[in-house]
Design a protein around this motif. Structure first.
Motif, mmCIF file in Angstrom:
data_model
loop_
_atom_site.group_PDB
_atom_site.id
_atom_site.type_symbol
_atom_site.label_atom_id
_atom_site.label_comp_id
_atom_site.label_asym_id
_atom_site.label_seq_id
_atom_site.Cartn_x
_atom_site.Cartn_y
_atom_site.Cartn_z
ATOM 1 N N UNK A 193 -0.247 13.932 -19.378
ATOM 2 C CA UNK A 193 -1.496 14.041 -18.626
ATOM 3 C C UNK A 193 -1.190 14.168 -17.137
ATOM 4 N N UNK A 194 -1.902 15.061 -16.452
ATOM 5 C CA UNK A 194 -1.701 15.305 -15.029
ATOM 6 C C UNK A 194 -3.032 15.313 -14.300
ATOM 7 N N UNK A 195 -2.955 15.200 -12.950
ATOM 8 C CA UNK A 195 -4.148 15.371 -12.130
ATOM 9 C C UNK A 195 -4.821 16.696 -12.472
ATOM 10 N N UNK A 196 -6.135 16.675 -12.648
ATOM 11 C CA UNK A 196 -6.887 17.902 -12.874
ATOM 12 C C UNK A 196 -7.106 18.260 -14.326
ATOM 13 N N UNK A 197 -6.448 17.582 -15.257
ATOM 14 C CA UNK A 197 -6.652 17.905 -16.664
ATOM 15 C C UNK A 197 -8.089 17.582 -17.074
ATOM 16 N N UNK A 198 -8.732 18.562 -17.693
ATOM 17 C CA UNK A 198 -10.110 18.417 -18.173
ATOM 18 C C UNK A 198 -10.083 18.175 -19.676
ATOM 19 N N UNK A 199 -10.846 17.178 -20.118
ATOM 20 C CA UNK A 199 -10.943 16.853 -21.536
ATOM 21 C C UNK A 199 -12.400 16.810 -21.959
ATOM 22 N N UNK A 254 0.851 -1.187 0.000
ATOM 23 C CA UNK A 254 0.000 0.000 0.000
ATOM 24 C C UNK A 254 0.889 1.240 0.000
ATOM 25 N N UNK A 255 0.718 2.118 -0.985
ATOM 26 C CA UNK A 255 1.557 3.323 -1.027
ATOM 27 C C UNK A 255 1.151 4.301 0.058
ATOM 28 N N UNK A 256 2.030 5.211 0.448
ATOM 29 C CA UNK A 256 1.669 6.198 1.463
ATOM 30 C C UNK A 256 0.549 7.096 0.972
ATOM 31 N N UNK A 257 -0.328 7.476 1.893
ATOM 32 C CA UNK A 257 -1.439 8.359 1.544
ATOM 33 C C UNK A 257 -0.893 9.737 1.210
ATOM 34 N N UNK A 258 -1.392 10.319 0.127
ATOM 35 C CA UNK A 258 -0.898 11.615 -0.331
ATOM 36 C C UNK A 258 -2.020 12.641 -0.320
ATOM 37 N N UNK A 259 -1.647 13.894 -0.054
ATOM 38 C CA UNK A 259 -2.590 14.993 -0.182
ATOM 39 C C UNK A 259 -2.512 15.486 -1.612
ATOM 40 N N UNK A 260 -3.544 15.228 -2.391
ATOM 41 C CA UNK A 260 -3.528 15.559 -3.800
ATOM 42 C C UNK A 260 -4.514 16.681 -4.096
ATOM 43 N N UNK A 261 -4.202 17.438 -5.118
ATOM 44 C CA UNK A 261 -5.089 18.505 -5.555
ATOM 45 C C UNK A 261 -5.693 18.128 -6.894
ATOM 46 N N UNK A 262 -6.990 18.368 -7.033
ATOM 47 C CA UNK A 262 -7.662 18.102 -8.293
ATOM 48 C C UNK A 262 -8.226 19.424 -8.800
ATOM 49 N N UNK A 263 -7.318 20.278 -9.264
ATOM 50 C CA UNK A 263 -7.732 21.587 -9.746
ATOM 51 C C UNK A 263 -8.049 21.483 -11.236
ATOM 52 N N UNK A 264 -9.311 21.634 -11.642
ATOM 53 C CA UNK A 264 -9.655 21.493 -13.055
ATOM 54 C C UNK A 264 -8.942 22.524 -13.910
ATOM 55 N N UNK A 265 -8.340 22.052 -14.997
ATOM 56 C CA UNK A 265 -7.669 22.943 -15.932
ATOM 57 C C UNK A 265 -7.497 22.213 -17.263
ATOM 58 N N UNK A 304 -14.765 15.382 -18.854
ATOM 59 C CA UNK A 304 -14.238 14.520 -17.805
ATOM 60 C C UNK A 304 -12.973 15.138 -17.243
ATOM 61 N N UNK A 305 -12.582 14.713 -16.038
ATOM 62 C CA UNK A 305 -11.373 15.235 -15.404
ATOM 63 C C UNK A 305 -10.513 14.092 -14.898
ATOM 64 N N UNK A 306 -9.239 14.112 -15.252
ATOM 65 C CA UNK A 306 -8.290 13.095 -14.815
ATOM 66 C C UNK A 306 -7.981 13.293 -13.330
ATOM 67 N N UNK A 307 -8.037 12.193 -12.564
ATOM 68 C CA UNK A 307 -7.680 12.302 -11.149
ATOM 69 C C UNK A 307 -6.623 11.283 -10.723
ATOM 70 N N UNK A 313 -2.141 5.020 -19.086
ATOM 71 C CA UNK A 313 -3.590 5.008 -18.859
ATOM 72 C C UNK A 313 -3.881 5.955 -17.702
ATOM 73 N N UNK A 314 -5.087 6.524 -17.687
ATOM 74 C CA UNK A 314 -5.488 7.371 -16.558
ATOM 75 C C UNK A 314 -6.939 7.078 -16.210
ATOM 76 N N UNK A 315 -7.252 7.260 -14.908
ATOM 77 C CA UNK A 315 -8.648 7.246 -14.470
ATOM 78 C C UNK A 315 -9.164 8.671 -14.476
ATOM 79 N N UNK A 316 -10.398 8.843 -14.944
ATOM 80 C CA UNK A 316 -11.000 10.169 -15.026
ATOM 81 C C UNK A 316 -12.443 10.105 -14.551
ATOM 82 N N UNK A 317 -12.919 11.218 -14.005
ATOM 83 C CA UNK A 317 -14.293 11.332 -13.520
ATOM 84 C C UNK A 317 -15.120 12.086 -14.551
ATOM 85 N N UNK A 318 -16.260 11.518 -14.927
ATOM 86 C CA UNK A 318 -17.175 12.190 -15.858
ATOM 87 C C UNK A 318 -17.879 13.311 -15.088
#
Length: 383
Positions: free
Chosen positions: A317-323, A268-279, A353-356, A362-367
């Motif tokens: 591709x990075x966290x927060x990228x909107x497509x 299990x990787x260490x828990x990270x504080x991540x930002x999901x700023x749409x851009x 959608x936004x990559x998180x 490959x990336x997971x993204x939220x619709x």
């Protein structure tokens, strides 16, 4: 201390120089009224369940242009991530430009230049109560559950060989035994108890356009903690000393479904504080497609559902990228003419959608929003 804690959290959210520059420019000029959302309210009170995306969408035609929203009130909100429930946003449309402020009129200075101050109690919870970018419940499970790996990583991962009392189906509280490969046995290390995620059924993720396998999606089934590492045992058999491998001992501490022999373990990787700023991505995205809709071979996606896409960190591709999601136009036969010519209907934009969680390829993204049901194979492009 509370203020220091929340400020430290705020500083962990990245604001790129380009985003800050955009915000600073907007702070000076405001936003053209044409860029405002049609029903942007003159006054809005931030609510506990609001998100940065929702507020951006409330005021701007393009919600991923959040730096401009920040720039509209940059003088009063020095950090865009520090917006709290109960704050009131006021929209100023004077001079043909739009600006936001936390006080009516923007300056907060009443006529006469005098502000009356009254004693009051101020408190701040140690928990960060600032608005999240998105509803965290939509994506938090996917930070711990599915994982994309290459074939070799999963093949080399430690495997469960047995359960206690010869049980076939294992659940939380059960003890299991596992072995790593010869070059990487499961051993105890100094520090906290080692936790492993349990996976199975590596499903290939294939590019709908090329058919290439981009990675393997491993199904999360639970967690286990290492109690004893692997070792060996010696026993005399027919006068000869035989050395037997002794598997590691782990206890199951969480399950999504039953765990079985043959399932694999990954640290299990260490828990990270991540930002999901749409851009929007800075670079052009070419040949982007939806690879899969998460959950039991579903073909169509709904709003707030997670999908895998065929772009990852190797593509920038990075966290927060909107497509933008584009419905792939059907190929049809024109039956209105005598030639019955084959034609392709135009691609239509049907959502965002936004990559998180990006992986290498490959990336997971939220619709985030849709006006038609996206499906596997639909195209992706810059918004």
């Amino acid at each position: 201390m509370a203020g220091l804690a929340t400020n430290a959290l705020a500083q962990n959210y990245p604001v790129t120089p380009q985003q800050r520059s955009t915000a600073q420019q907007t702070a000076q000029t405001g936003v053209p009224l044409s860029e405002l959302a049609p029903n942007a309210p003159d006054e809005y009170t931030v609510k506990p369940r609001d998100t940065l995306w929702a507020i951006s969408r409330l005021y701007l035609r393009s919600p991923w242009r959040w730096p401009e929203l920040w720039g509209m009130n940059m003088a009063e909100i020095q950090n865009p991530h520090r917006i709290y429930p109960g704050q009131v946003l006021y929209l100023d449309k004077s001079g043909g430009r739009a600006r936001l402020a936390l006080r009516r009129g923007g300056s907060g200075m009443p006529e006469g230049g005098t502000i009356k101050l009254s004693p009051r109690t101020r408190y701040e919870s140690l928990a960060d109560m600032a608005l999240p970018t998105l509803n965290p419940s939509l994506i938090e499970p996917f930070l711990a559950e599915p994982i994309v790996v290459d074939a070799e990583t999963l093949t080399m991962a430690p495997r469960i060989v047995a359960g206690n009392e010869s049980r076939v189906v294992l659940a939380r509280g059960d003890r299991i035994y596992a072995r790593g490969e010869a070059k990487s046995p499961l051993v105890e290390t100094a520090g906290p108890i080692q936790t492993y995620r349990v996976f199975r059924n590596a499903t290939p993720l294939k590019d709908p356009g090329t058919g290439e396998t981009l990675g393997y999606e491993a199904q999360y089934v639970g967690k286990a903690q290492l109690q004893r590492g692997e070792s060996t045992a010696k026993e005399e058999v027919d006068g000869k000393e035989v050395v037997y491998p002794v598997p590691a001992t782990l206890d199951i501490v969480a399950t999504r479904e039953e765990i079985r022999a043959g399932d694999r373990l990954l640290p299990e990787p260490p828990r990270q504080l991540l930002s999901y700023v749409p851009r929007a991505p800075a670079q052009a995205i070419a040949d982007g497609r939806i690879v899969s809709v998460y959950g039991n071979a579903v073909q169509f996606a709904a709003q707030n559902q997670v999908v895998a896409i065929n772009k990852g960190t190797i593509d920038g591709i990075e966290n927060g990228h909107v497509l933008a999601i584009l419905k792939n136009g059907d190929t049809i036969i024109d039956k209105t003419s005598g030639t019955k010519e084959t034609m392709k209907l135009p691609n239509e934009r049907i959502g965002l959608l936004m990559v998180f969680r990006p992986f290498e390829r490959v990336s997971y993204a939220l619709v985030l929003e849709i006006n038609d049901a996206p499906r596997v194979g639909d195209l992706l492009a810059n918004p």
